[in-house]
Design an enzyme around this catalytic site. Structure first.
Site, PDB file in Angstrom:
ATOM      1  N   ASN A  15     -19.324 -21.534 -23.354  1.00 18.23           N
ATOM      2  CA  ASN A  15     -20.675 -21.661 -24.439  1.00 18.23           C
ATOM      3  C   ASN A  15     -20.885 -20.151 -24.774  1.00 18.23           C
ATOM      4  O   ASN A  15     -21.425 -19.218 -23.880  1.00 18.23           O
ATOM      5  CB  ASN A  15     -21.746 -22.187 -23.407  1.00 18.23           C
ATOM      6  N   ASP A  72     -25.029 -23.106 -13.302  1.00 18.87           N
ATOM      7  CA  ASP A  72     -24.989 -24.783 -13.584  1.00 18.87           C
ATOM      8  C   ASP A  72     -26.654 -25.108 -13.559  1.00 18.87           C
ATOM      9  O   ASP A  72     -27.237 -24.635 -12.772  1.00 18.87           O
ATOM     10  CB  ASP A  72     -24.172 -25.276 -12.313  1.00 18.87           C
TER      11      ASP A  72
END
Ligand code: IMP
Length: 195
Positions: A15, A72
């Protein structure tokens, strides 16, 4: 607590937005952040945010021979036993159906139950020798309906952080980025591994 002494770290993500955010936060420490292009993406089969971040950070560190950082994150709704949690990116397939649909399913599932929730973010630093340092940050809030605002991503339009009236999608990015779960986890990593 092991310190990061290297001048280059890999952020184990594909990302690009996360790389830019991390680079700006770490620039004052003279550390260059590189993305994980070319590295394999391990299966995220952990049962907690920390476990999943650790799987990604360790896999990248062992493959690249460099210090790697992975994160995460997800939304934990208290009345739903903290779901969707680690499954936030997959809850009702937002990639296929859009986040508006995922948010609407979440709102339907919640019905008139209590609407408190938190975002959680785990950050794990891993070294090629298998050593890890693990951090978790949270931000508490309430889920609103209908969703409001158009900044941010994911569940931002229905999450109103405690102490604010606007949703994460209504707050300027500079504000969200100082109070968010990710900002809190990063600050913990910076104070423990870089100072
Ligand atoms: P990941 O950590 O990139 O795997 O993202 C997990 C998922 O959690 C995202 O796809 C979003 O659905 C949700 N999520 C994590 N952080 C945020 C946030 O800051 N705002 C809105 N949704 C988020």
């Amino acid at each position: 607590m092991r310190k990061i002494t290297e001048k280059e770290v890999i952020l184990a993500t594909h990302n690009a937005g996360k790389v830019v955010e991390m680079q700006s936060l770490l620039s004052s420490f003279n550390i260059k952040v590189m993305d994980a292009t070319g590295l394999s993406e391990p299966e995220e089969n952990g049962t907690t945010f920390i476990e999943n971040a650790k799987i990604k950070a360790l896999s990248a560190a062992k493959e690249s021979g460099k210090v790697c950082i992975a994160d995460d994150s997800g939304l934990c709704v208290h009345a739903l036993d903290n779901r969707p949690g680690i499954y936030s990116a997959r809850y009702n397939e937002p990639k296929k159906n859009g986040f508006m649909y995922a948010m609407s399913c979440l709102n339907d599932e919640l019905g008139d139950k209590e609407r408190s929730a938190h975002f959680s973010c785990a950050i794990v630093v891993a070294w090629p020798d298998g050593h890890t340092e693990e951090f978790e940050g949270q931000v508490q809030g309430t889920l609103c309906w209908p969703p409001k605002g158009d900044h941010g991503f994911g569940y931002d339009p229905m999450f109103v952080p405690n102490g604010y009236t606007g949703s994460f999608a209504e707050l300027p990015a500079e504000v969200k980025n100082t109070i968010s779960h990710r900002a809190n986890a990063l600050q913990l990593m910076i104070s423990n591994c870089l100072k």
